[in-house]
Design a protein around this motif. Structure first.
Motif, short mmCIF file in Angstrom:
data_model
loop_
_atom_site.label_atom_id
_atom_site.label_comp_id
_atom_site.label_asym_id
_atom_site.label_seq_id
_atom_site.Cartn_x
_atom_site.Cartn_y
_atom_site.Cartn_z
N TRP A 123 -2.80 -6.55 -1.77
CA TRP A 123 -4.12 -6.07 -1.83
C TRP A 123 -5.10 -7.62 -1.75
CZ3 TRP A 123 -8.07 -6.30 -5.88
CH2 TRP A 123 -9.22 -5.70 -5.50
N SER A 175 -5.13 -3.50 3.01
CA SER A 175 -5.08 -4.47 2.37
C SER A 175 -6.71 -4.74 2.19
CB SER A 175 -4.20 -5.73 2.68
OG SER A 175 -4.29 -6.65 1.37
N GLN A 221 -8.41 -1.37 -4.66
CA GLN A 221 -6.81 -1.76 -4.89
C GLN A 221 -6.22 -0.50 -4.85
OE1 GLN A 221 -5.74 -4.29 -8.08
NE2 GLN A 221 -3.82 -4.63 -6.93
N ARG A 222 -6.77 0.54 -5.61
CA ARG A 222 -6.15 1.89 -5.83
C ARG A 222 -6.19 2.63 -4.43
NH1 ARG A 222 -8.17 6.21 -10.22
NH2 ARG A 222 -7.74 4.47 -11.60
N ARG A 231 -2.01 3.23 2.01
CA ARG A 231 -0.74 2.60 2.56
C ARG A 231 0.78 3.28 2.25
NH1 ARG A 231 -0.38 -2.15 0.30
NH2 ARG A 231 -1.37 -3.54 1.88
N LYS A 232 0.63 3.85 0.99
CA LYS A 232 2.00 4.61 0.66
C LYS A 232 2.09 6.08 1.40
CE LYS A 232 4.58 5.72 -3.49
NZ LYS A 232 4.50 6.24 -4.87
N ALA A 291 -6.31 1.17 -1.52
CA ALA A 291 -5.33 0.63 -0.52
C ALA A 291 -4.00 0.84 -0.84
CB ALA A 291 -5.57 -1.03 -0.73
N LEU A 292 -3.73 0.77 -2.08
CA LEU A 292 -2.23 1.30 -2.09
C LEU A 292 -1.76 2.50 -1.94
CD1 LEU A 292 -1.27 -1.10 -5.40
CD2 LEU A 292 -1.52 -1.55 -3.07
N ARG A 293 -2.53 3.62 -2.38
CA ARG A 293 -2.07 4.98 -2.06
C ARG A 293 -2.28 5.18 -0.68
NH1 ARG A 293 -5.67 9.02 -1.15
NH2 ARG A 293 -7.66 8.07 -1.66
N LYS A 344 5.38 0.14 2.46
CA LYS A 344 6.02 -0.30 1.24
C LYS A 344 5.28 -1.39 0.44
CE LYS A 344 10.23 2.17 1.83
NZ LYS A 344 9.40 3.10 2.41
N SER A 345 4.36 -2.12 1.13
CA SER A 345 3.98 -3.38 0.48
C SER A 345 2.81 -3.16 -0.59
CB SER A 345 3.07 -4.06 1.61
OG SER A 345 2.29 -5.05 0.80
N ASN A 346 2.96 -3.80 -1.66
CA ASN A 346 1.90 -3.79 -2.64
C ASN A 346 0.65 -4.68 -2.43
OD1 ASN A 346 2.64 -1.45 -4.24
ND2 ASN A 346 4.22 -2.76 -5.16
#
Ligand SMILES: C[S@@+](CC[C@H](N)C(=O)[O-])C[C@H]1O[C@@H](n2cnc3c(N)ncnc32)[C@H](O)[C@@H]1O
Length: 248
Positions: A158, A136, A141-142, A148-149, A144-146, A154-156
């Motif tokens: 950021w 986060s 942001q891209r 983490r996945k 961070a989400l990639r 699982k969280s979105n």
């Protein structure tokens, strides 16, 4: 008086976000009248802020601004940089909520512009100053989400690297006192002008602060100056009330 004129006065506690709850509590204490929100999105916070004059700035509002705007509620569809350069006017704001682009460099510009458009009786609330995990805290942001996945998360969530602003304030803005509100909704940093005991810089380097990571934040958590919502609001309001008393 149109329906729009009533909007700010008719919100219930249930309609408020944790942000508008904090802004409204502070506004009541210090008698604030002029509000600026940088980053408004759907207006969930903005529309439940109860102050006489409200200004919102967002390049992409996610609601019908014409249905909300009136003489006391102005909405500017533009970036915060453009707003301060071209549309901010000259009247200082009493409370500013900084919740636009969650990237350190932008938050530095938003804060420094805000300092130029606020005074000794103003309060500044900055959103998302404690990232919930290492992902986060990444400025992209891209990424961070990639990432983490890829790691099974699982969280979105950021938050971006806004957390660095506490280090900037601590080391380079000695005329600001601040607390980071925790324990009652998303953490946010509340800042106000105050002559306070001298702070010894932790990093004393803009370059170092700009490169801080989530692990650095963990190692220097004290810089956040964590406080409860009530404690932070009390401290801020007391500093401003003392000034109001001195001036009257
Ligand atoms: C987290 S949302 C704001 C949420 C809102 N403050 C609330 O509490 O309901 C962030 C918003 O910042 C806006 N934004 C992005 N870049 C911006 C910029 N340069 N200046 C102002 N707003 C920006 C986005 O369009 C988005 O709507």
């Amino acid at each position: 008086m149109s329906d729009n004129d009533h909007e700010a006065a008719t919100t219930t506690p249930e309609q408020q976000t944790h942000s508008s709850r904090r802004v409204n509590a502070l506004a009541q204490r210090i008698g604030a009248r002029h509000y600026l929100e940088i980053g408004v999105s759907t207006g969930r916070t903005f529309r439940t802020v109860e102050m006489a004059e409200r200004v919102g700035v967002d390049p992409r509002f996610l609601f019908d601004t014409d249905a909300v705007a009136n003489a006391a509620t102005r909405l500017h569809a533009m970036t915060s940089d453009r707003f301060f350069a071209e549309a901010a006017g000259t009247a200082p704001f009493d409370i500013v909520f900084i919740d636009g682009l969650h990237v350190f460099e932008q938050v530095v510009r938003d804060l420094t512009n805000t300092l130029a458009w606020t005074g000794w009786r103003s309060a500044i609330l900055i959103d998302d100053t404690i990232p919930n995990d290492v992902f986060s805290a990444l400025p992209s942001q891209r990424d961070a989400l990639r990432l983490r996945k890829e790691s099974g998360g699982k969280s979105n969530a950021w938050h971006g690297d806004v957390f660095k602003i506490a280090f900037l304030i601590h080391d380079f803005f000695p005329f600001l006192d601040y607390r980071t509100i925790v324990g009652s909704g998303n953490p946010q940093t509340l800042a106000w002008r105050a002559a306070s005991p001298m702070r010894k810089p932790v990093f004393d380097s803009l370059e170092r602060i700009s490169r801080l990571t989530w692990f650095d934040l963990k190692a220097h958590d004290a810089v956040l100056r964590r406080a409860s919502e009530q404690e932070a609001i009390d401290l801020c309001a007391q500093a401003i009330e003392a000034r109001q008393g001195a001036a009257s």
